[in-house]
Design a protein around this motif. Sequence first.
Motif, mmCIF file in Angstrom:
data_model
loop_
_atom_site.group_PDB
_atom_site.id
_atom_site.type_symbol
_atom_site.label_atom_id
_atom_site.label_comp_id
_atom_site.label_asym_id
_atom_site.label_seq_id
_atom_site.Cartn_x
_atom_site.Cartn_y
_atom_site.Cartn_z
ATOM 1 N N LEU A 217 0.822 -1.199 0.000
ATOM 2 C CA LEU A 217 0.000 0.000 0.000
ATOM 3 C C LEU A 217 0.861 1.256 0.000
ATOM 4 N N GLY A 218 0.364 2.292 -0.686
ATOM 5 C CA GLY A 218 0.981 3.607 -0.631
ATOM 6 C C GLY A 218 0.254 4.467 0.390
ATOM 7 N N GLY A 219 -0.015 5.706 0.037
ATOM 8 C CA GLY A 219 -0.735 6.602 0.933
ATOM 9 C C GLY A 219 -2.231 6.537 0.690
ATOM 10 N N ARG A 220 -2.925 7.443 1.355
ATOM 11 C CA ARG A 220 -4.374 7.523 1.166
ATOM 12 C C ARG A 220 -4.694 7.987 -0.257
ATOM 13 N N ALA A 221 -5.668 7.358 -0.863
ATOM 14 C CA ALA A 221 -6.045 7.688 -2.240
ATOM 15 C C ALA A 221 -6.978 8.906 -2.235
ATOM 16 N N PRO A 222 -6.832 9.842 -3.161
ATOM 17 C CA PRO A 222 -7.715 11.016 -3.213
ATOM 18 C C PRO A 222 -9.190 10.650 -3.328
ATOM 19 N N ALA A 223 -9.475 9.527 -3.996
ATOM 20 C CA ALA A 223 -10.872 9.127 -4.191
ATOM 21 C C ALA A 223 -11.406 8.282 -3.042
ATOM 22 N N ASP A 257 -10.837 4.156 5.383
ATOM 23 C CA ASP A 257 -10.728 5.600 5.596
ATOM 24 C C ASP A 257 -10.627 5.949 7.070
ATOM 25 N N ASP A 258 -11.125 5.081 7.930
ATOM 26 C CA ASP A 258 -11.118 5.363 9.365
ATOM 27 C C ASP A 258 -9.891 4.808 10.063
ATOM 28 N N MET A 259 -8.956 4.229 9.322
ATOM 29 C CA MET A 259 -7.799 3.573 9.932
ATOM 30 C C MET A 259 -6.510 4.323 9.644
ATOM 31 N N THR A 260 -5.578 4.206 10.575
ATOM 32 C CA THR A 260 -4.227 4.702 10.348
ATOM 33 C C THR A 260 -3.445 3.664 9.545
ATOM 34 N N ALA A 261 -2.256 4.052 9.099
ATOM 35 C CA ALA A 261 -1.435 3.129 8.312
ATOM 36 C C ALA A 261 -1.084 1.871 9.109
ATOM 37 N N SER A 262 -0.745 2.042 10.390
ATOM 38 C CA SER A 262 -0.394 0.872 11.206
ATOM 39 C C SER A 262 -1.604 -0.035 11.421
ATOM 40 N N GLU A 263 -2.804 0.545 11.528
ATOM 41 C CA GLU A 263 -4.008 -0.260 11.706
ATOM 42 C C GLU A 263 -4.329 -1.046 10.432
ATOM 43 N N VAL A 264 -4.135 -0.410 9.276
ATOM 44 C CA VAL A 264 -4.353 -1.114 8.015
ATOM 45 C C VAL A 264 -3.379 -2.280 7.893
ATOM 46 N N GLU A 265 -2.126 -2.030 8.246
ATOM 47 C CA GLU A 265 -1.114 -3.074 8.163
ATOM 48 C C GLU A 265 -1.465 -4.242 9.078
ATOM 49 N N ALA A 266 -1.952 -3.936 10.281
ATOM 50 C CA ALA A 266 -2.327 -5.001 11.222
ATOM 51 C C ALA A 266 -3.465 -5.842 10.672
ATOM 52 N N CYS A 267 -4.413 -5.210 9.989
ATOM 53 C CA CYS A 267 -5.545 -5.951 9.412
ATOM 54 C C CYS A 267 -5.102 -6.852 8.270
ATOM 55 N N MET A 268 -4.062 -6.454 7.560
ATOM 56 C CA MET A 268 -3.595 -7.254 6.434
ATOM 57 C C MET A 268 -2.887 -8.521 6.904
ATOM 58 N N ARG A 269 -2.260 -8.449 8.055
ATOM 59 C CA ARG A 269 -1.522 -9.606 8.559
ATOM 60 C C ARG A 269 -2.459 -10.569 9.277
ATOM 61 N N GLY A 270 -1.967 -11.779 9.487
ATOM 62 C CA GLY A 270 -2.772 -12.781 10.174
ATOM 63 C C GLY A 270 -2.144 -14.150 10.062
ATOM 64 N N CYS A 271 -2.806 -15.127 10.591
ATOM 65 C CA CYS A 271 -2.293 -16.494 10.580
ATOM 66 C C CYS A 271 -2.302 -17.057 9.157
ATOM 67 N N ALA A 272 -1.319 -17.879 8.878
ATOM 68 C CA ALA A 272 -1.279 -18.542 7.579
ATOM 69 C C ALA A 272 -2.525 -19.395 7.394
ATOM 70 N N GLY A 273 -3.151 -19.275 6.241
ATOM 71 C CA GLY A 273 -4.359 -20.018 5.943
ATOM 72 C C GLY A 273 -5.639 -19.266 6.226
ATOM 73 N N SER A 274 -5.563 -18.173 6.987
ATOM 74 C CA SER A 274 -6.765 -17.376 7.246
ATOM 75 C C SER A 274 -7.111 -16.535 6.026
ATOM 76 N N ILE A 275 -8.360 -16.106 5.943
ATOM 77 C CA ILE A 275 -8.864 -15.390 4.770
ATOM 78 C C ILE A 275 -9.101 -13.928 5.109
ATOM 79 N N ALA A 276 -8.668 -13.049 4.212
ATOM 80 C CA ALA A 276 -8.973 -11.624 4.297
ATOM 81 C C ALA A 276 -9.848 -11.271 3.099
ATOM 82 N N VAL A 277 -10.986 -10.654 3.360
ATOM 83 C CA VAL A 277 -11.896 -10.238 2.298
ATOM 84 C C VAL A 277 -11.661 -8.755 2.031
ATOM 85 N N LEU A 278 -11.149 -8.447 0.844
ATOM 86 C CA LEU A 278 -10.800 -7.077 0.483
ATOM 87 C C LEU A 278 -11.842 -6.510 -0.474
#
Length: 523
Positions: A217-223, A257-278
Amino acid sequence: MRAKGRLNSSAQWHQPISAILLSLALLLQPVSAAVAQSLPEPVDKAAQPSSYEQEARKRRKRPNSNLPSKDVAERMLNFDKDAYTPDGWEGMKGVLQYARYVDGLCGESEPGCEQCADNRLLLEQAWQVVSTEFFDPHGEFSQARWAAALLNTLQDAGGYLHNKRELYTAAHAMLGTLHDRYSDFLPPAEFRKALRRPSKGEREYLAAQYTGTGVQLGGRAPAGGWQIVSPLAESAAEQAGILPGERLLEINGYPMDDMTASEVEACMRGCAGSIAVLTIAGASPNSPHRLVDLERRALPQPPVQQGYVMAPDGQKLMYIRVHYFSSEATRVLRNAVMQGDSEGAVGIIFDLRNNPGGVFEEAMACAALLLQRGCQIAATVRAGGGDIIDAVFRTGALPVEVFPGQPQEQLTDLPAAILVNSASASASEVFAGALHDNHRAVLIGEKTFGKGVVQYFFPMTDGSGVKATVAKYLTPNGYDITRAGGLAPDKACRDYPHAGNPSMQADSCIGTAVQLLHPTHAA
């Protein structure tokens, strides 16, 4: 272990003179006769590029930076005005204004602030690094404006920098007026980290080697949401077809939009085999949304992935995906090319899509494997009154202290194609430009990212440092990647690297490469 620069030129620059004359010499163009006599004899810089470590060692031996006093600055301005460029004259006047302002303060420091004078000296050191070394690839840097930035920075601080926190904040703000995203002032902890892994792209790349989705991820998107820089090679994100420039709006239903960069990063990580719905959308505000289920997995990133692509007639082309130009890339690439050549490959496809760059010297060494002796790989350009070629790098004549095992002969003459996209940047553009301009490879895909500038790291006496753009590089034909905004492909194609075995059926860009390299037998 030999030192490497990250997108650094192996340039040979002038030797230091006294601190005051060094400031003045860079403000004067042309240089006055008195100053010119103090400069060293000219050398053939293009023929004698030095290593990054040699250059860094020379620069670190420079005396502590200090600006002229008010009296010295006034005497300087009594020189013939014709000895200055208009910008140099205004810059010298700005230095005098600064010197008068400092002279008007309560001596060297505010009463009760023993560190103020030392902190101001460090600010001046950072300022002088930029004044003498900074290269603006867009040609907009002004010594007059830079002198004003020093005065304004100290005035904004009330004339006194009471502690290191105030110093670092002021220096960071002063470097920010350059509007160069690659130049910055780094506090000691950040500077030590940068010296271990100087390239921002490399830091991000290596930091992403965890169990996760593989979305950079980069920075916050204008849109709205967060901008996606690129998916990591062989990751779930790449396999799902997530593309550079798209936006990440939600993770598991949580709005980004309501998260900081560190919070977004924490949501992206997780246990191997777990599912993230983006929830993913295009760059424009009205782009349709789509849900993507990604399995979090370990993300090891070897520098090179190799395999074969089969043509319709059964012949094979070597497929080499360079994930990153690391210190291992040249050795692994050499072995892959030799294996493909010995096993009867009829061509080579280099995949640099989503390659963020890496070590400048490694990219040149990789290019040298595929070029005839004496071919130009790249050139670097520094500031100094127009574009001055600072160093030229050619196969068979690279600095031996940086390239002790450089190839003396071309490794193979198999026809080659290079796949690129908008996330192919920095060192990958050096490699692609070298092969393309020497008619060794055709470029297929999208226009590349367009980062062709060189940074050096300059230490301050307290452990902090300045990262400054000092040069840019050109392709062998003189193509300015930074100014042009990237390398344009010979054949346009838009697709992403599909995880698993490469094939011309699954990847349209690989199909295009097969057609160009093996036209008589391609479908």
